[in-house]
Scaffold this active site. Structure first.
Site, PDB file in Angstrom:
ATOM      1  N   ILE A 435       0.816  -1.222   0.000  1.00  0.00           N
ATOM      2  CA  ILE A 435       0.000   0.000   0.000  1.00  0.00           C
ATOM      3  C   ILE A 435       0.850   1.272   0.000  1.00  0.00           C
ATOM      4  O   ILE A 435       0.361   2.351  -0.294  1.00  0.00           O
ATOM      5  CB  ILE A 435      -0.975  -0.024   1.195  1.00  0.00           C
ATOM      6  N   GLY A 436       2.107   1.155   0.337  1.00  0.00           N
ATOM      7  CA  GLY A 436       2.948   2.350   0.225  1.00  0.00           C
ATOM      8  C   GLY A 436       4.049   2.433   1.251  1.00  0.00           C
ATOM      9  O   GLY A 436       5.226   2.444   0.926  1.00  0.00           O
ATOM     10  N   HIS A 698      -2.947  -4.543  11.034  1.00  0.00           N
ATOM     11  CA  HIS A 698      -3.199  -3.938  12.344  1.00  0.00           C
ATOM     12  C   HIS A 698      -2.754  -4.852  13.475  1.00  0.00           C
ATOM     13  O   HIS A 698      -2.795  -4.469  14.637  1.00  0.00           O
ATOM     14  CB  HIS A 698      -4.685  -3.590  12.492  1.00  0.00           C
TER      15      HIS A 698
HETATM   16  N1  GLN Z   1       0.110   5.038   1.387  1.00  0.00           N
HETATM   17  C1  GLN Z   1      -0.202   5.142   2.775  1.00  0.00           C
HETATM   18  C2  GLN Z   1       0.652   4.163   3.567  1.00  0.00           C
HETATM   19  O1  GLN Z   1       0.914   3.118   3.085  1.00  0.00           O
HETATM   20  C3  GLN Z   1      -1.657   4.885   3.053  1.00  0.00           C
HETATM   21  C4  GLN Z   1      -1.997   5.061   4.504  1.00  0.00           C
HETATM   22  C5  GLN Z   1      -3.463   4.962   4.814  1.00  0.00           C
HETATM   23  O2  GLN Z   1      -4.220   4.364   4.111  1.00  0.00           O
HETATM   24  N2  GLN Z   1      -3.892   5.521   5.904  1.00  0.00           N
HETATM   25  O3  GLN Z   1       1.034   4.410   4.683  1.00  0.00           O
HETATM   26 ZN    ZN Z   2      -5.061   2.336   4.614  1.00  0.00          ZN
END
Ligand code: GLN
Ligand code: ZN
Length: 761
Positions: A435-436, A698
């Site tokens: 996701i990043g 999480h």
């Molecule tokens: N790109 C962000 C990360 O990976 C997304 C964070 C989020 O969705 N809150 O941290």
């Molecule tokens: Zn997120």
């Protein structure tokens, strides 16, 4: 005499004393007595500050060790069974176990309080619980305030708003079946408070700002009919906030209570009908000072509203107040040492808002001339803000005016784009990505802090970050992920990072507000037209792509999320500010593309939480929010792949809006709900690529390959293989490398296994 009152004050302390005390206590470095003493110090200092400002009755019960909804559950013994078994220690530890979990016992859920960024602990309603007044700590706090010389008004959350904020064990559980028992216990608490000397009680009923069904409306009526009779002579103030009452206004005006508080910042137009229809003996509390934002009040308009009320009802029946509790704003502007004087002159934090409330009340009591000088200074400050060069940028205005319908459209529909993208990217089926963010180690945070404090030169920090990126890329190559990320090591926070690089934003030094428990956030303040002086992410992206031959995603935060997590200007509609943010992200995406970036992710985790409180307003919000995302994302070529990410599982109810965003790929949280929320609805209504998270980030637990295979197979029942991506639930920032590496290894193995099965079939 009109009274200046307050509904609640920030509980974190002027220097986040509560955070520090809580964390020291949890770490075993502070005793329970020391924690209590620290808490008492905060309460006393808050009461003193409010009394000194001229607030007539200070609120009591607004303080909490963690959350006021949890306090309500705790006061009335609504403790889920699994915590009752923990016989370990004190009441305080039981309370923290509910909030934070304990060895082997899962914490209660947390979710956002109405449309704020404050998180509350969600009451669990299994059915058949009995409210019992077991821990009436608020009575002690009341006595504490009185002993310290502050006339006080205890604040309770109404049983209706409390019950509505809870989650029931299933659809068959009727939450209001608990109401009669609750009213019994609340009645008992009112008697105890009255016995301790309280003459007024504030009962918060924010649910009145929501769409309520007949059962809920009836519950509100029943509640106040019962509570108003619990103690003869005790006066009740029903506090509503976060929106106009609309169809609930009439009901609210006719509750058998002494006073009703109305949020006149969010709903100024409800004053007129309230004045017209209120019973003669009802005291109206006018919420005139914005408890949700940090701007100085337009005192002239607020005062006109107050005068309008004073013309119609006696001053004895008038309270002047903030719109809601001041919980959602920072404590005191005085602690800001580095704000430019020009911008500072536009702002009011909690402490300053009290002064505004008191001033307005004084104007009503002593006449406009008594506050003429202050009104004039306020008018001048507001005029200076309106005319400031800092606020207005002609080029931004021109760009806004030039936005056309076609600016919101990609050239071709998704299917055609997907074909072009695949020709460039040549990804395997079920491509894997993240996701990043990758783990932000203690070392990285330390280096950033040292750089900020000027202890190390920026280049030293940058070298450190470069090194982190190189390592992160290498790890992903070793893991054989298909689409890489640079890991966001240079970012402290996904909104702050961009805000700091944009004009129109300002950051405070100490403007903290509580997010949950000991966690505080310091939202940026958007004060003016938003300008991007230079590209914000291109340098880092370029650096990372030189480290690998695999595609690296460019990472941007979406306009709606930046808007949602900031204090925004109140001199133009939110949608206009959002559109300006859309323009700067659009420009950034084009720069990334020009640099050679083929995949750009624009995160919108906050899109859903921006939904208005009333269903009737949802469509309008979703329309402009989606348009702003499209403005940000639609300028790139068809062959450039746009990703987005959202952090919630149940997106079924906004799936049409998400479809309208038209991102080529969306990644979603799903692992915790085991794909259950990804139902057939998605198959029929969502036609672009989708990566439902298979790894719950999480939790520190490392998921096995087998369980991720199972999740992917579940997902395949809803999403065809050609459109399925494989990724975690969210960014990995808060995890440790030791957890992340094996988890991603299993995730890649799971994708490979499912791919193999697919080709075999
Ligand atoms: N790109 C962000 C990360 O990976 C997304 C964070 C989020 O969705 N809150 O941290
Ligand atoms: Zn997120």
């Amino acid at each position: 005499m009109a009274k200046a009152i307050n509904l609640g004050f920030p509980r974190i302390g002027g220097n986040r004393e509560l955070k520090k005390a809580l964390e020291a206590y949890w770490a075993g470095k502070l005793s329970a007595q020391e924690l209590s003493a620290a808490a008492k110090e905060i309460r006393l200092s808050n009461w003193r500050m409010q009394s000194e400002a001229g607030i007539e009755q200070v609120p009591v019960g607004d303080f909490s060790f963690y959350d006021h909804v949890l306090d309500t559950a705790f006061t009335f013994d609504l403790i889920p069974e699994r915590f009752r078994k923990l016989s370990s220690g004190s009441d305080l530890d039981l309370y923290f176990a509910m909030a934070r979990g304990a060895a082997g016992t899962q914490a209660m859920e947390m979710t956002k309080w109405f449309d704020t960024n404050y998180h509350y602990i969600v009451p669990e309603i299994a059915g058949g619980e009995q409210f019992r007044l077991t821990r009436p700590t608020i009575v002690d706090s009341y006595s504490e305030a009185i002993q310290a010389g502050h006339p006080a008004r205890p604040v309770l959350l109404s049983p209706v708003s409390f019950l509505l904020s809870g989650k029931t064990a299933g659809h068959s559980v009727d939450r209001f079946a608990l109401l009669d028992g609750a009213l019994e216990a609340y009645g008992e608490l009112l008697r105890r408070l009255s016995h301790a000397g309280a003459t007024w009680i504030q009962i918060d009923e924010p649910a009145l700002a929501l769409d309520l069904d007949a059962a809920a409306r009836q519950a509100v009526v029943r509640t106040f009919e019962r509570l108003s009779q619990a103690v003869p002579g005790l006066r009740i103030l029903v506090a509503t906030y976060f929106g106009p009452l609309l169809d609930n206004l009439d009901l609210a005006l006719h509750l058998p209570v002494h006073s009703l508080h109305l949020d006149l910042v969010r709903g100024p137009e409800q004053l007129e009908p309230a004045l017209r229809d209120a019973p003669r003996d009802l005291t109206l509390s006018l919420g005139l000072v914005d408890g949700r934002n940090i701007w100085k009040t337009d005192l002239a308009s607020a005062f006109s509203l107050a005068e309008k009320a004073a013309d119609r009802i006696s001053c004895e029946q008038l309270f002047i107040a903030p719109s809601c509790s001041l919980l959602h704003v920072p404590v005191d502007l005085v602690s800001e040492r580095y704000l430019s004087p020009e911008i500072r002159n536009w702002l009011a934090f909690g402490r300053q808002k009290l002064d505004e409330v008191v001033l307005l009340a004084r104007g009503i009591n002593e006449g406009r001339s008594a506050i003429a000088a202050e009104l004039e200074a306020n008018t001048a400050a507001l005029a200076a803000r309106r005319a400031s060069k800092l606020v207005f940028d002609a080029a931004v205005r021109a760009r806004m005016a030039a936005i056309e319908e076609k600016s919101l459209w990609r050239q071709s529909p998704h299917a055609e784009r997907a074909r072009q993208q695949q020709a460039v990217l040549e990804l395997p089926p079920l491509p894997t990505t993240t996701i990043g963010s990758f783990p932000q180690t203690a070392e990285l945070r330390r280096e950033r802090l040292r750089m900020r404090k000027g202890e190390i030169p920026p280049v030293e920090y940058e070298n450190f970050v470069r090194n982190e990126i190189t390592q992160t890329i290498r790890s992903q190559e070793e893991l054989q992920l298909d689409v890489l990320v640079h890991g966001e090591a240079e970012r402290n926070d996904m909104v702050e990072y961009f805000g700091e690089l944009l004009d129109g934003f300002v950051f405070t030094e100490n403007g903290w507000v509580q997010s949950y428990g000991s966690r505080c956030v310091k939202p940026p303040i958007i004060y003016g037209d938003i300008v991007r002086p230079r590209p914000m992410t291109v340098w880092w992206w370029n650096f990372s792509r030189t480290q690998t031959s695999r595609p690296v995603k460019g990472m941007l935060t979406g306009p709606v999320t930046i808007l949602q997590w900031s204090f925004v200007r109140d001199d133009q509609p939110r949608r206009d500010t959002c559109r300006q943010l859309g323009l700067v992200i659009r420009a950034e995406s084009l720069d990334l593309e020009a640099a050679g970036c083929r995949i750009i992710q624009i995160d919108e985790p906050a899109l859903r939480e921006g939904l208005p409180l009333r269903a009737a307003d949802a469509a309008e919000y979703l329309k402009w929010a989606v348009d702003c995302f499209r403005l940000a994302s639609a300028a790139v070529k068809d062959s450039t792949q746009i990703h987005t990410h959202m952090c919630y599982a149940d997106f079924n109810d906004i799936v049409d809006a998400v479809q309208a965003m038209d991102a080529d790929v969306i990644s979603l949280e799903s692992a915790r709900s085991r794909m259950e929320t990804l139902d057939a609805f998605v198959r029929d209504r969502y036609s672009n690529d989708i990566g439902p998270g298979v790894y719950d980030i999480h939790s520190p637990r490392v998921p096995s390959k087998e369980e991720m295979v199972e999740l992917l197979e579940k997902a395949l029942q809803v999403v065809p293989a050609e459109r399925l991506w494989v990724n975690p639930d969210c960014g990995l920032k808060t995890r440790r490398w030791e957890e992340v590496l094996p988890a991603l290894k299993n995730m890649v193995a799971a994708a490979q296994e499912v791919r193999a099965k697919q080709t075999a079939d």
